[in-house]
Design a protein around this motif. Structure first.
Motif, PDB file in Angstrom:
ATOM      1  N   ILE A 197      23.764   0.399   9.601  1.00  0.00           N
ATOM      2  CA  ILE A 197      24.529   1.543  10.124  1.00  0.00           C
ATOM      3  C   ILE A 197      25.985   1.470   9.660  1.00  0.00           C
ATOM      4  N   ALA A 221      26.248   2.303   5.861  1.00  0.00           N
ATOM      5  CA  ALA A 221      26.062   3.742   5.640  1.00  0.00           C
ATOM      6  C   ALA A 221      27.333   4.500   6.016  1.00  0.00           C
ATOM      7  N   ALA A 222      27.894   4.173   7.169  1.00  0.00           N
ATOM      8  CA  ALA A 222      29.090   4.886   7.629  1.00  0.00           C
ATOM      9  C   ALA A 222      30.278   4.604   6.709  1.00  0.00           C
ATOM     10  N   TYR A 282      30.210   3.737   3.561  1.00  0.00           N
ATOM     11  CA  TYR A 282      29.970   4.408   2.287  1.00  0.00           C
ATOM     12  C   TYR A 282      30.327   5.894   2.400  1.00  0.00           C
ATOM     13  N   ALA A 283      29.924   6.500   3.522  1.00  0.00           N
ATOM     14  CA  ALA A 283      30.240   7.917   3.731  1.00  0.00           C
ATOM     15  C   ALA A 283      31.749   8.133   3.828  1.00  0.00           C
ATOM     16  N   MET A 284      32.453   7.211   4.476  1.00  0.00           N
ATOM     17  CA  MET A 284      33.904   7.371   4.611  1.00  0.00           C
ATOM     18  C   MET A 284      34.594   7.233   3.266  1.00  0.00           C
ATOM     19  N   ILE A 285      34.067   6.372   2.397  1.00  0.00           N
ATOM     20  CA  ILE A 285      34.734   6.120   1.121  1.00  0.00           C
ATOM     21  C   ILE A 285      34.400   7.185   0.084  1.00  0.00           C
ATOM     22  N   ARG A 286      33.136   7.586   0.057  1.00  0.00           N
ATOM     23  CA  ARG A 286      32.726   8.535  -0.977  1.00  0.00           C
ATOM     24  C   ARG A 286      32.673   9.972  -0.470  1.00  0.00           C
ATOM     25  N   GLY A 287      32.792  10.150   0.832  1.00  0.00           N
ATOM     26  CA  GLY A 287      32.591  11.492   1.365  1.00  0.00           C
ATOM     27  C   GLY A 287      33.890  12.229   1.628  1.00  0.00           C
ATOM     28  N   ARG A 288      33.795  13.370   2.297  1.00  0.00           N
ATOM     29  CA  ARG A 288      34.994  14.102   2.686  1.00  0.00           C
ATOM     30  C   ARG A 288      35.550  13.412   3.916  1.00  0.00           C
ATOM     31  N   LEU A 313      36.737  13.322   8.943  1.00  0.00           N
ATOM     32  CA  LEU A 313      36.388  12.607  10.174  1.00  0.00           C
ATOM     33  C   LEU A 313      37.077  11.256  10.278  1.00  0.00           C
ATOM     34  N   ALA A 355      34.251  -2.059   3.895  1.00  0.00           N
ATOM     35  CA  ALA A 355      35.294  -1.173   3.368  1.00  0.00           C
ATOM     36  C   ALA A 355      36.070  -1.904   2.278  1.00  0.00           C
TER      37      ALA A 355
END
Lengths: 292, 268
Positions: free
Chosen positions: B83, B86-87, B89-95, B98, B154
């Motif tokens: 978990i 995944a989170a 990775y989303a924070m680094i590669r995503g918008r 949030l 991170a």
């Protein structure tokens, strides 16, 4: 400054994830934290103001009863003392660690990091052996002829302060070490070239630049100490409770949920406020060995 | 700096070693005590025996508590690392809209005292029947260990060049394939070491376990707490020694993994 640092921490260059994938990857995290952290805490806060009926009574009982007020003050005082002791003991270690090289550096690092990753119960149990009537400290004092009667050490507030300082010291040393390491070594050399003595270089260059680390470490120690449960519960005296042991008593023995919830409310709101005020100085990632 | 020859430096070194002794002596003192023949925890320890270790391994209660803690810690390590990664990775590669909410909720469980969370979960889990169950312990411990996974991941994921994934994708890989075949192998040592840390945090976690433990389902820390509170038997030094050895093994494992990690490779 904070923005720059934050965007560096979450550095995101290159091709972005789509909004949907981002959301799906974050969903388990947010769901878990909402379910297991946000909801239970909010529920307690609600209980503290709504039960047995909408009231501020539960909070009034915390501040109006002198016994409870003394518990609050004792908790604050203990946390302050532990924080001050940690600075006095921890700063020189952090300074020494930042200058040490090779085997010495490794040795110091092991001494600081191993306790951090060993059980709090193990460390508290060790102190309870040391503080016993026939424990190492009393045996040593008596064989040195310093006292003929063993001291009562266990179940005292001093035992709690000493053991808590022992447990929390790494939280002080590591942030200070991180701050000291980020000072370019040219600064000290420049001061020396300009004729400053080593003491003056330390006082006017190193010390001011290490202050963010001291503040960060102090907050970590203070915030943790305020809500510390295991050590006061096992080494402290039942007559000198801390807020965490009072909460535990309300729940396990008195079964007074609204009052316990109000105590938790006071604790949580106070700690959160402090954390918000100092949010820029708190660097938790340093505990994982990120010195940058 | 000059070599420590003058008085000031010697005084500093003496002070520092005294503090280090204060840190380390209480930890290692349990080791000789665990081999002592005395039935009472007196000092100095006398003789040599392994009876306290065999008492631990022969006791059904201690074994049950240890086995419960092992199961909880393994599942926590698994869930927290998946978990958390995944989170992150989303924070680094995503918008990153949030980011603030994510950071607050990440830090929250470390800031809010464990006693507060323990009491809240005790109440909540009792009403939904999760108190004293393995899923209950795992859920609570996953929240407590997630921040440590995220900090580790991170630092690692931030050092993986996003262009590597972009290159894989321009060669026809899907996003998931690019992650699995390019990024994941690079950060695998960090992922394993974050799982190790999650394991040891969960295995040693005393406060939430204390409140969530039932009459029968007790974690090892909860059993230890009761033993220390009530009678402080010499089994405790034996268990403490075993736990210290476990911490050393975990730290050594993390150190080996760190030397292989992308962090180190990138700085070479």
């Amino acid at each position: 400054m904070m923005e720059a640092r934050r965007s560096h921490f979450w550095r995101s260059d290159g091709r972005r994830l789509s909004g949907l994938s981002t959301l799906l990857l974050l969903l388990p995290f947010f769901a878990l934290v909402a379910f297991v952290f946000v909801y239970p805490i909010l529920q307690l806060l609600v209980i503290s103001i709504l039960e047995p009926h909408p009231t501020s009574e539960n909070y009034a009982r915390v501040v109006e009863n002198p016994v409870h007020m003394r518990v609050l003050l004792r908790t604050l005082w203990t946390a302050t003392l532990v924080t001050a002791l940690s600075v006095v003991l921890g700063f020189p270690v952090a300074y020494y660690m930042s200058r040490a090289k090779g085997t010495v550096a490794a040795l110091v690092a092991v001494c600081v990091i191993l306790p951090l990753w060993s059980s709090v119960l193990v460390r508290t149990a060790a102190w309870s052996f040391l503080f016993q009537r026939n424990g190492l400290i009393n045996s040593a004092l008596m064989s040195l002829g310093l006292t003929s009667q063993p001291f009562k050490l266990l179940y005292t507030q001093s035992a709690v302060v000493i053991a808590m300082t022992h447990v929390l010291l790494p939280f002080m040393i590591l942030p200070i070490y991180g701050a000291l390491r980020s000072i370019p070594s040219d600064y000290a050399r420049a001061a020396a070239v300009l004729g400053a003595t080593r003491l003056r270089t330390f006082l006017e260059v190193i010390l001011p630049l290490s202050l963010p680390g001291v503040v960060s470490g102090s907050l970590l120690v203070f915030l943790t100490a305020i809500g510390f449960f295991i050590t006061p519960a096992l080494l402290g005296s039942p007559q000198e409770m801390m807020i965490s042991t009072l909460v535990s008593k309300q729940i396990r023995e008195v079964l007074d949920w609204p009052f316990a919830a109000a105590l938790v409310g006071v604790l949580t709101v106070f700690v959160t406020l402090l954390a918000v005020i100092f949010s820029k100085t708190l660097r938790f990632d340093r505990l994982m060995g990120n010195a940058s | 700096m000059k070599p420590p020859t003058d008085r000031g430096s010697l005084a500093l070194a003496a002070y520092v070693y005294a503090v280090l002794a204060f840190i380390i002596v209480p930890l290692v003192i349990v080791i000789p005590m665990s081999f002592s023949q005395n039935d009472y925890l007196t000092f100095p320890p006398s003789g040599f025996t392994l009876k306290w270790y065999s008492e631990y391994f022969d006791s059904r209660q201690w074994r049950a508590a240890t086995w419960l803690s092992v199961q909880v810690a393994l599942l926590t390590a698994l869930f927290a690392s998946v978990i958390g990664t995944a989170a992150t990775y989303a924070m680094i590669r995503g918008r990153s809209r949030l980011v603030t909410a994510f950071q607050i909720l990440l830090i929250g469980p470390i800031i809010v005292p464990h006693i507060a969370l323990a009491v809240g979960l005790y109440l909540f889990f009792q009403t939904i029947g999760l108190s004293g169950t393995i899923p209950g312990f795992v859920l609570a411990h996953t929240v407590l260990t997630l921040p440590f996974v995220v900090f580790t991941m991170a630092a690692a994921l931030g050092k993986v060049d996003a262009n590597l994934e972009a290159a894989a994708m321009s060669c026809g890989a899907t996003r998931f394939q690019a992650f699995r075949l390019v990024t994941l192998p690079l950060v695998l040592p960090n992922l394993v070491s974050s799982a190790l840390f999650a394991f040891i945090i969960s295995f040693d976690e005393p406060v939430v376990s204390f409140f969530l433990s039932g009459v029968r389902q007790k974690t090892l820390p909860r059993r230890m707490f009761e033993d220390i509170e009530q009678n402080l038997t010499p089994v405790i030094p034996a268990i403490a020694t075993l736990l210290i050895v476990l911490s050393i093994l975990i730290l050594l494992g993390a150190q080996v993994l760190r030397s292989r990690s992308v962090t180190r490779i990138a700085s070479q």
